[in-house]
Write an enzyme that holds these catalytic residues in place. Structure first.
Site, PDB file in Angstrom:
ATOM      1  N   ASN A 283       0.828  -1.373  -0.174  1.00 22.20           N
ATOM      2  CA  ASN A 283      -0.111   0.054   0.037  1.00 22.20           C
ATOM      3  C   ASN A 283       0.471   1.114   0.130  1.00 22.20           C
ATOM      4  O   ASN A 283       0.208   2.332  -0.634  1.00 22.20           O
ATOM      5  CB  ASN A 283      -1.064   0.022   1.247  1.00 22.20           C
TER       6      ASN A 283
ATOM      7  N   GLU B 293       4.459  -4.131  12.726  1.00 20.59           N
ATOM      8  CA  GLU B 293       3.118  -3.321  11.558  1.00 20.59           C
ATOM      9  C   GLU B 293       2.341  -3.932  11.263  1.00 20.59           C
ATOM     10  O   GLU B 293       2.168  -4.330   9.868  1.00 20.59           O
ATOM     11  CB  GLU B 293       3.749  -2.357  10.848  1.00 20.59           C
TER      12      GLU B 293
ATOM     13  N   CYS C  65      -3.273   1.225   6.974  1.00 20.09           N
ATOM     14  CA  CYS C  65      -3.569  -0.135   7.831  1.00 20.09           C
ATOM     15  C   CYS C  65      -4.404   1.061   8.973  1.00 20.09           C
ATOM     16  O   CYS C  65      -5.310  -0.316   9.933  1.00 20.09           O
ATOM     17  CB  CYS C  65      -2.400  -0.833   8.144  1.00 20.09           C
TER      18      CYS C  65
ATOM     19  N   GLU D 177       7.278   2.460  14.855  1.00 22.60           N
ATOM     20  CA  GLU D 177       7.944   3.082  13.689  1.00 22.60           C
ATOM     21  C   GLU D 177       7.728   4.705  14.019  1.00 22.60           C
ATOM     22  O   GLU D 177       6.670   5.837  14.357  1.00 22.60           O
ATOM     23  CB  GLU D 177       7.496   2.676  12.397  1.00 22.60           C
TER      24      GLU D 177
END
Ligand SMILES: NC(=O)C1=CN([C@@H]2O[C@H](COP(=O)(O)OP(=O)(O)OC[C@H]3O[C@@H](n4cnc5c(N)ncnc54)[C@H](O)[C@@H]3O)[C@@H](O)[C@H]2O)C=CC1
Ligand SMILES: C[N+](C)(C)CCCC(=O)O
Length: 517
Positions: free
Chosen positions: A180, A277, A311, A491
């Site tokens: 993505n 993630e 996400c 992150e």
């Protein structure tokens, strides 16, 4: 020289496809350049075993072939990364920073072309892709800024004895990315890794293999030692080889929950650190005292970026009952006017989904929702743009579902497409309980003008991020990551320097050894 079955691997430095981008349009680009990168160059594999076609989502046309790396190639890439690591780790943070800043500068200079290639491979609109590339160089710039302040502590102990800590890199880290945000994910993982003195072997998603290798070329041009950032192509098998490899110290993964579980399991065999993630089904809570116009805009931002394939999207939209009619009217009106079509055109706001199977899966969720009693207020259908070259593209109209209940499939599962589920609520207490009633915990959002309520709700939501009066902005300065099954580790932000480094304690005796023996 590396040999494979007696046959040398053909290697060449390719003229990057990027140079052809200025005149490129949808339906025209074919990528022939080798897509792997180690030892400081693009590498052509000596075989085409298990090659997979890579599609241009907007047309359904094959734009290149992705040949997965096998055990030998993975091993070669990791060795190449390791030799670069031995040089890079010895450099001062400020020296690393200078190289990273140069990489950021080059990305910025080539942003238009990188964004175009990203669009052709991913299907998202050029407007979004340009923003993604900007976030990418911001990320590298940010971590360049932190590289020089990586430091330990000095601790005084009795009798003049003292200790100090050194913050050291981990070694060769693996990054495994999703499709993505192909380029951005590669920078979110590599920038902090490299800033801390690590090397990285990155595996993009097999569906979006073409831009990570450009990042590798840029790092090389900026002056990293050969091998410091390698790219190996492949899918699950190649990913498995990376996770099991004894030369790897850490795996940073972005993708689905089921794959995340496998990554953790594999990493556990070698006691490797992991950052996960994973997916989400994030709640967006809209109180009746909100600024309605902003709440509507927020709900669109929470659901329709990158064709809904994000996400942290806020796909469970809880609206306080009193304002439900106005909210729905406005959100549907705006959703219907989202321009869908050629993602390379400036006016397009929604491009194509990543693949035919993904499109079918998302449309399947819409029909399942209807069966379970949801009402489609708009969209949720395949969309065929008028431009003939886009007829084979994976487009759908963005969808708003009303009459949703918490027990419906569309409200429980991550759809990963442009589908917003809207539900009414009555009280704050009730909505917090419902918002938290999920195994995911990536993000959340609240719209209200009551500042106490905003912070109370933020405190009580079980998620790694809470947006107050906005949604889906993610500045690199702040940590991003999940609670619960949305993963762990972070992150972005300063804290990520900790996830890519380890502490060594050095104890210095200034007196005599007091032996018990
Ligand atoms: N939350 C998120 O950010 C994302 C969620 N998804 C969800 O996952 C669904 C499936 O998409 P995929 O791209 O197949 O996701 P995935 O999680 O299977 O793939 C992500 C990455 O992991 C790699 N991978 C897959 N299996 C592996 C294994 N056994 N060992 C090591 N690496 C492995 C893939 O090649 C890819 O690079 C989507 O429909 C979507 O619902 C997908 C991508 C991102
Ligand atoms: C940029 N943002 C916040 C919209 C999404 C980044 C997270 C992802 O990889 O899906």
């Amino acid at each position: 020289k590396h040999k494979k079955a007696g046959r040398p691997l053909r290697r060449k430095m390719a003229q990057s496809v990027l140079s052809t981008m200025p005149g490129a349009s949808t339906g025209t680009v074919v990528v022939k350049d080798p897509l792997n990168f180690w030892g400081g160059k693009r590498v052509t594999l000596g075989h085409e075993k298990n090659a997979e076609p890579v599609y241009e989502p907007a047309t359904g046309r094959v734009m290149c072939q992705m040949v997965p790396c096998g055990a030998e190639e993975v091993d070669e890439a990791i060795k190449s990364a390791h030799s670069a690591y031995l040089i890079w780790r010895k450099m001062a943070g400020m020296e690393r920073a200078r190289v990273l800043l140069e990489a950021a500068r080059i990305i910025r200079e080539r942003r238009d072309n990188i964004a175009k290639l990203e669009v052709i491979n991913n299907g998202k609109s050029i407007t979004e892709a340009l923003e993604d590339i900007d976030v990418s160089w911001h990320t590298i710039e940010y971590y360049a800024g932190l590289a020089g302040s990586l430091a330990g502590q000095h601790v005084q102990l009795p009798g003049g004895t003292f200790a100090y800590t050194r913050r050291e890199p981990l070694g060769v880290c693996v990054g495994i990315g999703a499709w993505n945000y192909p380029f951005q994910i590669a920078t979110w993982k590599s920038a902090p890794a490299l800033a801390c003195g690590n090397a990285m072997v990155f595996k993009p998603s097999p569906m979006t293999p073409v831009t990570a290798v450009i990042l590798a070329e840029i790092y090389k041009e900026a002056g990293v030692p050969d091998g410091l950032f390698c790219v190996v192509q492949g899918g699950a098998e190649t990913g498995t080889l990376l996770c099991h490899h004894p030369g790897v110290a850490k795996v940073s993964f972005t993708g689905s929950v089921p794959t995340g579980k496998k990554i953790m399991e594999m990493s556990s065999k070698g006691i490797k650190q992991v950052t996960l993630e994973l997916g989400g089904k994030s709640p967006l809570i809209i109180f009746k005292d909100c600024e309605l116009e902003n709440a509507v805009k927020g709900a669109l931002m929470a659901n329709f970026l990158t064709q809904g394939q994000v996400c942290c999207n806020g796909t469970r939209v809880y609206v306080q009952r009193d304002i439900m009619p106005q909210f729905l009217e406005e959100v549907v009106k705006r959703t219907k006017t989202i321009p869908i079509g050629d993602p390379l055109l400036d006016d397009t706001r929604m491009g194509a989904l990543i693949s035919k199977p993904q499109l079918d899966k998302v449309l399947g969720y819409v029909s399942q929702a209807k069966k379970e009693g949801a009402r489609v207020l708009c969209g949720g259908e395949p969309y065929i743009p008028s431009d003939p070259k886009l007829k084979g593209g994976y487009f759908m109209s963005p969808c708003v579902l009303d009459n949703c209940r918490d027990d419906m499939t569309c409200v429980k599962e991550e759809i990963f497409g442009p589908v917003m589920s809207v539900m009414p609520f009555n009280t704050e207490e009730e909505v917090i309980q419902r918002a938290n009633n999920t195994t995911f915990g990536l993000a959340s959002g609240v719209f209200t003008r009551d500042i106490s309520r905003a912070h109370r709700v933020a405190e009580n939501l079980e998620a790694g991020t809470c947006f107050i009066n906005n949604y889906n902005i993610s500045p690199v300065e702040v940590p991003f990551g999940g609670y619960k099954m949305s993963g762990f580790g972070r992150e972005n932000g300063q804290v990520t320097m900790e996830y890519f480094s380890q502490l060594k304690t050095v104890i210095v005796e200034m007196g005599d050894v007091e032996s018990l023996f």
